[in-house]
Design an enzyme around this catalytic site. Sequence first.
Site, PDB file in Angstrom:
ATOM      1  N   PHE B 128       0.860  -1.173   0.000  1.00 37.90           N
ATOM      2  CA  PHE B 128       0.000   0.000   0.000  1.00 37.90           C
ATOM      3  C   PHE B 128       0.901   1.230   0.000  1.00 37.90           C
ATOM      4  O   PHE B 128       1.598   1.482   0.992  1.00 37.90           O
ATOM      5  CB  PHE B 128      -0.892  -0.027   1.239  1.00 37.90           C
ATOM      6  CG  PHE B 128      -1.968   1.027   1.266  1.00 37.90           C
ATOM      7  CD1 PHE B 128      -3.142   0.861   0.554  1.00 37.90           C
ATOM      8  CD2 PHE B 128      -1.805   2.186   2.018  1.00 37.90           C
ATOM      9  CE1 PHE B 128      -4.140   1.821   0.594  1.00 37.90           C
ATOM     10  CE2 PHE B 128      -2.795   3.154   2.067  1.00 37.90           C
ATOM     11  CZ  PHE B 128      -3.966   2.970   1.346  1.00 37.90           C
ATOM     12  N   LEU B 130       1.097   4.968   0.008  1.00 38.55           N
ATOM     13  CA  LEU B 130       0.438   6.258   0.173  1.00 38.55           C
ATOM     14  C   LEU B 130       1.412   7.339   0.645  1.00 38.55           C
ATOM     15  O   LEU B 130       1.534   8.400   0.035  1.00 38.55           O
ATOM     16  CB  LEU B 130      -0.716   6.111   1.185  1.00 38.55           C
ATOM     17  CG  LEU B 130      -1.480   7.385   1.543  1.00 38.55           C
ATOM     18  CD1 LEU B 130      -2.282   7.868   0.348  1.00 38.55           C
ATOM     19  CD2 LEU B 130      -2.433   7.133   2.711  1.00 38.55           C
ATOM     20  N   SER B 137      -0.235  11.820   6.815  1.00 44.84           N
ATOM     21  CA  SER B 137      -1.520  12.001   7.497  1.00 44.84           C
ATOM     22  C   SER B 137      -2.483  12.864   6.712  1.00 44.84           C
ATOM     23  O   SER B 137      -3.675  12.890   7.010  1.00 44.84           O
ATOM     24  CB  SER B 137      -1.292  12.645   8.869  1.00 44.84           C
ATOM     25  OG  SER B 137      -0.510  11.806   9.658  1.00 44.84           O
ATOM     26  N   PHE B 162       8.378   4.931   3.903  1.00 50.35           N
ATOM     27  CA  PHE B 162       7.754   4.148   4.984  1.00 50.35           C
ATOM     28  C   PHE B 162       6.750   3.135   4.440  1.00 50.35           C
ATOM     29  O   PHE B 162       5.679   2.932   5.022  1.00 50.35           O
ATOM     30  CB  PHE B 162       7.067   5.060   6.020  1.00 50.35           C
ATOM     31  CG  PHE B 162       7.998   6.036   6.672  1.00 50.35           C
ATOM     32  CD1 PHE B 162       9.214   5.624   7.174  1.00 50.35           C
ATOM     33  CD2 PHE B 162       7.659   7.378   6.784  1.00 50.35           C
ATOM     34  CE1 PHE B 162      10.091   6.524   7.765  1.00 50.35           C
ATOM     35  CE2 PHE B 162       8.520   8.281   7.376  1.00 50.35           C
ATOM     36  CZ  PHE B 162       9.738   7.852   7.870  1.00 50.35           C
ATOM     37  N   ILE B 163       7.082   2.502   3.319  1.00 53.78           N
ATOM     38  CA  ILE B 163       6.166   1.536   2.709  1.00 53.78           C
ATOM     39  C   ILE B 163       6.588   0.118   3.123  1.00 53.78           C
ATOM     40  O   ILE B 163       7.722  -0.293   2.901  1.00 53.78           O
ATOM     41  CB  ILE B 163       6.182   1.662   1.166  1.00 53.78           C
ATOM     42  CG1 ILE B 163       5.924   3.127   0.753  1.00 53.78           C
ATOM     43  CG2 ILE B 163       5.166   0.715   0.550  1.00 53.78           C
ATOM     44  CD1 ILE B 163       4.631   3.730   1.250  1.00 53.78           C
ATOM     45  N   GLU B 368      -0.623   4.560  11.489  1.00 53.91           N
ATOM     46  CA  GLU B 368      -2.051   4.672  11.157  1.00 53.91           C
ATOM     47  C   GLU B 368      -2.615   6.040  11.531  1.00 53.91           C
ATOM     48  O   GLU B 368      -3.760   6.159  11.949  1.00 53.91           O
ATOM     49  CB  GLU B 368      -2.880   3.565  11.831  1.00 53.91           C
ATOM     50  CG  GLU B 368      -2.569   2.171  11.328  1.00 53.91           C
ATOM     51  CD  GLU B 368      -2.893   1.948   9.868  1.00 53.91           C
ATOM     52  OE1 GLU B 368      -3.813   2.609   9.347  1.00 53.91           O
ATOM     53  OE2 GLU B 368      -2.198   1.136   9.237  1.00 53.91           O
TER      54      GLU B 368
END
Lengths: 106, 388
Positions: B128, B130, B137, B162-163, B368
Amino acid sequence: MSIRCEKAWLPRTDLNGLYGHMGVFQFGNDVEEVIFIGYAGGRSLFGLKGEIVSEFERLADASCYRFEINTAYLTRYQELLMIHVADHGVLPPYNEPMPNLGRLSP
Amino acid sequence: MDFSLTEEQEMIVGMVRRFVREEIVPLELDLDPDADSLKVEDQTRLVEKTKAMGLYGLDIPPEYGGPELDLVTRTLMAIEMSQHRAGLYAPCYGVFGGAGLAQLFEATEAQKERYLFPTLRGEKRGFFGLTESSGGSDPARAIQTKAVRDGDDWVINGGKIFISGADKADFGLVFARTDPDKGRNGVTCFIVDTDTPGFYVRRIIHTLRSAHYATELQFEDMRVPHANVLGEVNRGFAIANDRLTRQRIPYAAGCIGVAIKAHELALEYVPQRETFGAPLSTRQGIQWMLVDNEIDIKQATWMTLEAADKATRGEPFRKEAAMAKLVATEAGSRVVDRCMQMFGGYGVTKDFPFERWYREMRIRRIGEGPNEVQRHIIARDILGASLR
């Protein structure tokens, strides 16, 4: 921190600087080509010293070594293996195949 | 609200609890204290067991062959599954299976054939993508990776940071800006094969989680067919946002499980350990720590189950999910810290799991969506849109 291990090679006869820390290490042959990558983890008896001494007994071809003290020994170990594969196309000769090893393009 | 468990929930929770204690915990005695995977033969054997229990592929919808579990039951299971050394980030070492990237359930049939079904069969892995160096964030503003249409393809340039798992993945979901002037309505989600020319995993990023690393990705003139757009062009933000909200509930549950296990270990230890001629359990300083643990765990559990209950009933649950993530990660951190204190010198050794939980729990307050962002989400909900 460089992603490749750039520590100076030490002869296998010189183990004075080794202590019980956790970390990673590489063994080299006579021409300082990496032939094995290992680590000393949280369950290693006597840490790096214990692992390196024990692996030297197993691998007679190894003539030199270098090490990094590192508490992130598991990820650093995988990183060194991935970099070796990226540079040479294969794992070091004395490392077992790792089916889940990632791929890097450093 | 009734928090009592149904008969079926009692049975499932009991089954998972026994599984963790009888199958997982004994294996950890021989693993590296930071390990996040089992030996292949143990993994295969335990996957067969979870399949026989009818609990494999927990997050796969029933129409795709997964067990039919509501989110409350799934949350109760997540609390149980994390009650071991590696449990926070590798609950039961993944032997209950996963659904892969849930966004693919909304993919086209052709995309499902190529990416979803092989993932469910365990033949392909996805990541994922992003977060970027400009932030994670606030994807509406932070995404700077650009995709430009060129005939039947999109040409993507940029990078991600940070994947997790990109270096081992066969494909990934990459969010890129397709309209620079439209903020959150200018982001598109692409399915990218990792063997696409121009896709690079430049480095791995070491963190406090010493058995798991993140990766940094670079995209250089990476051509992706238009057929690989997931959902609609410029509608990628909704895909990212939905995932972020849903993830917060199991994320909270994992923290609760670890807190329960740490508390349990402390409860066993303090009556046995003596100082100045009396067990630690007779000391008020220790008793208050145990009481605070109990309160932290109960508060986090109720709030997390409430969020899961709302989501199960189809009600809006964004605020409750944010509260659960916030409260459980902070409560879990406090509980682990107190237990470590009660164990004294032993607490900081690798002989016990507290030091691993302590490091990993610290990440949970950032992962998260940092807890400050959760507070922002909650404030926006209770004050209305004026805070946007």
